[in-house]
Design a protein around this motif. Structure first.
Motif, PDB file in Angstrom:
ATOM      1  N   ALA A  25       9.649   2.090   9.384  1.00 44.33           N
ATOM      2  CA  ALA A  25      10.003   3.744   9.114  1.00 44.33           C
ATOM      3  C   ALA A  25      10.961   3.228   7.894  1.00 44.33           C
ATOM      4  N   ASN A  26      11.375   1.539   7.226  1.00 42.17           N
ATOM      5  CA  ASN A  26      12.282   1.693   6.326  1.00 42.17           C
ATOM      6  C   ASN A  26      11.477   2.100   5.102  1.00 42.17           C
ATOM      7  N   ALA A  27       9.710   2.269   4.490  1.00 47.90           N
ATOM      8  CA  ALA A  27       9.075   2.298   4.228  1.00 47.90           C
ATOM      9  C   ALA A  27       9.425   3.478   3.439  1.00 47.90           C
ATOM     10  N   PRO A  28       8.886   4.088   2.067  1.00 45.40           N
ATOM     11  CA  PRO A  28       9.313   5.389   1.272  1.00 45.40           C
ATOM     12  C   PRO A  28       8.755   6.686   1.897  1.00 45.40           C
ATOM     13  N   GLN A  29       9.278   7.035   2.422  1.00 43.00           N
ATOM     14  CA  GLN A  29       8.650   8.271   2.663  1.00 43.00           C
ATOM     15  C   GLN A  29       6.513   8.389   1.969  1.00 43.00           C
ATOM     16  N   ASP A  30       6.514   8.490   0.978  1.00 39.44           N
ATOM     17  CA  ASP A  30       5.091   8.389   0.039  1.00 39.44           C
ATOM     18  C   ASP A  30       4.637   7.460   0.752  1.00 39.44           C
ATOM     19  N   VAL A  31       4.368   6.569   0.936  1.00 36.25           N
ATOM     20  CA  VAL A  31       3.905   5.081   1.391  1.00 36.25           C
ATOM     21  C   VAL A  31       3.298   5.397   2.412  1.00 36.25           C
TER      22      VAL A  31
END
Length: 406
Positions: A293-299
């Motif tokens: 969930a806390n990964a960057p949106q593009d990831v």
């Protein structure tokens, strides 16, 4: 987030993918990632082996706490509830809604259901399995048993194991069977009419008389019937070695081990459904893919593209053929790769046929901790430090406390 340059044209989104596959199965994951990376220029999936399911769960807990978690993770089907409950996994519902019914319709219902937590999709199935019984057909023939009619009940299993146990000058040359690993002990409790945890209401079942009888039966194969090795009973790696080396004639493990075992065994390998007790039952196993969930949106978006890639009939057939895990995408069995495999090795259909008696297991947040505690409980029983009733009664109270705490 790390970046690499893609052919000097633009930045490429890199997604670290933590998984639990080693050996032959790990090679399959690497190949699948390589195929995806070669299919486009915008995303690079980097597979990283993080240990078995238990080790991977522990490593992910630490990484989330330290804000060093990857973008994409493989989580065993009874362990992802811990992360979904604590909002560590991104909900996949927006991606699924955007992909439309065509996406979910291609996933077999049993696999889709086993990947939901409280009705919501935080993960999607990647590899699905049931445990099966592996047996040495050559050993059966030498013992005068029919390898085309393997045991179908616990009583038949014990009778065959007694015949297959060979002793010379007081030493055992061949054990009749290996006692079951953890998830087959779980299967045995359900077969006896009990269970571990009721998936409908999370009530504890492991201290039911039926569950206690299942554990005691498995321990008796070592201590009373003397058809199974104590060393193999307390170390699953030893059990695996005993079977592949011919020191044990019957073994129990995942259908996901089938391809590797066909390559490793120097004997005629038999595969059959689990023997049954008062009923037949086999737990659905395997693992799922989730986005942190806390990964960057593009990831996160890139990780979803890889999930879409692996859930096609052709790529699911590749995983089926390379590992033995069940085909979970509609149409995968009809691909040329799958059909060629089944024609050459009909054993690959055994677990698929066993799905008629398969059950999804409870997956509350406490389940990873419960599963980590259970081997010590089993060991106390098989070492005769406690009876199954004593050990499981105490463990049930521990489980209730763990459920309440989580």
């Amino acid at each position: 987030m790390a970046f690499t340059l893609a052919s000097g044209a633009h930045a490429q989104t890199e997604v670290e993918f933590w998984h639990a596959f080693s050996g032959n199965n790990g090679e399959a994951v690497d190949e699948l990632a390589a195929r995806f990376n070669e299919s486009q220029d915008d995303i690079e999936i980097r597979p990283v082996y993080t240990g078995n399911y238990t080790e991977g769960t522990q490593r992910l807990q630490a990484a989330i706490a330290g804000n060093t978690a990857p973008g994409l993770v493989m989580l065993e089907v009874t362990r992802y509830g811990l992360f979904a409950e604590r909002d560590a996994l991104a909900s996949l519902e927006p991606y699924i809604d955007a992909s439309g019914e065509e996406f979910t319709d291609r996933i077999r219902p049993f696999a889709l259901e086993a990947s939901k937590y409280l009705g919501e999709s935080y993960v999607l199935p990647f590899n699905v399995s049931t445990p099966v019984m592996y047996f040495n057909k050559d050993a059966f023939r030498e013992a005068g048993l029919d390898p085309e009619n393997p045991p179908e009940t616990w009583d038949e299993l014990l009778a065959a194991a007694k015949t297959l146990t060979l002793r010379e000058d007081g030493d055992v040359r061949q054990w009749g069977l290996n006692t079951p690993p953890q998830w087959v002990r779980w299967a045995m409790t359900n077969q006896a009419g009990g269970g571990w945890v009721d998936p409908t209401d999370n009530s504890i079942q492991i201290d039911m008389p039926e569950s206690i009888r299942a554990y005691q039966t498995a321990a008796d194969w070592v201590n009373v019937d003397e058809v199974a090795s104590l060393d193999a009973a307390i170390d699953e790696d030893v059990a695996d070695q005993y079977f592949l080396s011919g020191r044990a004639a019957i073994d129990f493990t995942s259908t996901g081990s089938l391809t590797g075992r066909l390559e490793q065994a120097d004997f005629d390998l038999g595969v059959a459904p689990l023997p049954c007790d008062t009923q037949c039952a086999a737990p659905i196993g395997g693992a799922t893919l989730g986005i942190v969930a806390n990964a960057p949106q593009d990831v996160q978006d890139a990780a979803w593209e890889f999930i879409e890639f692996v859930t096609t009939p052709e790529n699911n057939a590749f995983i089926f053929a390379q590992t033995g895990y069940l085909p979970i995408i509609k149409g995968a069995l009809e691909t040329e790769r799958a059909q060629d495999l089944i024609e050459a090795n009909p054993q690959y259909l055994t677990a698929n046929e066993q799905l008629e008696v398969a059950f999804a297991r409870a997956r509350p947040p406490a389940m990873p901790a419960i599963r980590s505690e259970e081997p010590a409980v089993w060991q106390s029983i098989v070492l005769e430090e406690e009876t199954a009733e004593e050990a499981l009664t105490a463990f049930a109270e521990t489980m209730r406390s763990m459920m309440a705490t989580n």
